[in-house]
Motif scaffolding. Structure first.
Motif, mmCIF file in Angstrom:
data_model
loop_
_atom_site.group_PDB
_atom_site.id
_atom_site.type_symbol
_atom_site.label_atom_id
_atom_site.label_comp_id
_atom_site.label_asym_id
_atom_site.label_seq_id
_atom_site.Cartn_x
_atom_site.Cartn_y
_atom_site.Cartn_z
ATOM 1 N N ASP A 4 0.856 -1.184 0.000
ATOM 2 C CA ASP A 4 0.000 0.000 0.000
ATOM 3 C C ASP A 4 0.897 1.241 0.000
ATOM 4 O O ASP A 4 1.497 1.582 1.012
ATOM 5 N N GLU A 5 0.952 1.919 -1.139
ATOM 6 C CA GLU A 5 1.877 3.050 -1.282
ATOM 7 C C GLU A 5 1.555 4.186 -0.309
ATOM 8 O O GLU A 5 2.457 4.801 0.248
ATOM 9 N N ARG A 6 0.256 4.440 -0.098
ATOM 10 C CA ARG A 6 -0.129 5.520 0.814
ATOM 11 C C ARG A 6 0.328 5.216 2.241
ATOM 12 O O ARG A 6 0.909 6.054 2.912
ATOM 13 N N ARG A 7 0.081 3.985 2.670
ATOM 14 C CA ARG A 7 0.515 3.582 4.010
ATOM 15 C C ARG A 7 2.035 3.599 4.130
ATOM 16 O O ARG A 7 2.595 3.954 5.163
ATOM 17 N N LEU A 8 2.687 3.228 3.044
ATOM 18 C CA LEU A 8 4.150 3.206 3.033
ATOM 19 C C LEU A 8 4.706 4.618 3.252
ATOM 20 O O LEU A 8 5.617 4.823 4.065
ATOM 21 N N VAL A 9 4.131 5.584 2.543
ATOM 22 C CA VAL A 9 4.578 6.973 2.665
ATOM 23 C C VAL A 9 4.297 7.511 4.062
ATOM 24 O O VAL A 9 5.139 8.184 4.675
ATOM 25 N N GLU A 10 3.094 7.203 4.585
ATOM 26 C CA GLU A 10 2.723 7.670 5.920
ATOM 27 C C GLU A 10 3.638 7.074 6.994
ATOM 28 O O GLU A 10 4.078 7.779 7.911
ATOM 29 N N ASP A 11 3.914 5.782 6.862
ATOM 30 C CA ASP A 11 4.776 5.117 7.845
ATOM 31 C C ASP A 11 6.190 5.678 7.797
ATOM 32 O O ASP A 11 6.824 5.907 8.831
ATOM 33 N N LEU A 12 6.674 5.907 6.591
ATOM 34 C CA LEU A 12 8.008 6.481 6.425
ATOM 35 C C LEU A 12 8.079 7.856 7.085
ATOM 36 O O LEU A 12 9.028 8.155 7.821
#
Length: 215
Positions: A18-26
């Motif tokens: 999940d790219e959105r979750r990936l960006v948020e987690d980062l």
């Protein structure tokens, strides 16, 4: 895993698809690491020194404003007092009365206070405020550089920890390239680079300003 090694020899492992979750987690991890950097003793000390320099400059600028206000008000009063005192002397002399210099004493006292206020303003403007501005620039530059070094240290620690976890994989493949620029460590290094750029710019500004005031 759905990939063809013959076509895609370079692989990228991500925590989630999940790219959105990936960006948020980062972003969350980077912010957490940045907060950790702010709590380091050396960073806190540098920030405190910069804060003290800011407060000192603000007090001097406040003093300048107050003294300017006093000088302006005193100047207006002096004009009125001086005319009133001279008129009183003329009136006494015309009436054959004893001259009263009391009003002139008030004029002289206010003139003396005004001169001292003017000298204080000159000292502030010509020396104290410029020196305080220079110290503020130096401390701000130091704080930025200290933040940069703290972020670099945290990024280094994260990278070493990651490589420690990858040792088993490395033993299997002999060589395993790792690009840390897209992860948390890379983001921290990018922030550190920006702090370094700002620190250098502030230092250059301080050097130029010092030449001007030493002139």
């Amino acid at each position: 895993m759905d990939f063809d090694l013959a076509r895609t020899p370079t692989l990228q492992a991500v925590a989630t698809a999940d790219e959105r979750r990936l960006v948020e987690d980062l972003q969350q991890r980077v912010e957490a690491a940045a907060r950790d950097a702010e709590e380091l003793p050396e960073v806190m000390a540098a920030v405190e020194a910069h804060s003290r320099a800011e407060e000192h400059l603000a007090r001097l600028q406040k003093a300048e404003r107050a003294l300017n206000a006093f000088a302006k008000d005193a100047g207006e009063k002096l004009s009125t007092l001086r005319e009133s005192a001279l008129d009183g002397m003329i009136r006494c002399a015309g009436n054959g009365e004893k001259l009263d210099f009391k009003a002139l004493s008030e004029v002289s006292a206010l003139e003396a206070r005004t001169r001292h206020a003017t000298r204080a303003i000159e000292r502030l403007v010509e020396r104290l405020i410029p020196c305080a501005q220079l110290v503020r620039l130096r401390e701000e530059s130091h704080a930025a550089l200290t933040r940069a070094r703290a972020l670099e240290a945290i990024a280094q620690e994260r990278a070493e920890k990651l490589l420690g976890h990858l040792r088993d994989a490395v033993s299997e493949e002999v060589v395993l390239p790792v690009d840390l620029s897209k992860g948390v460590a890379g983001a921290l290094l990018a922030q550190a680079s920006e702090y370094k750029r700002r620190a250098m710019q502030l230092s250059e500004n301080a050097d130029g300003f010092e030449k001007t005031i030493r002139g």
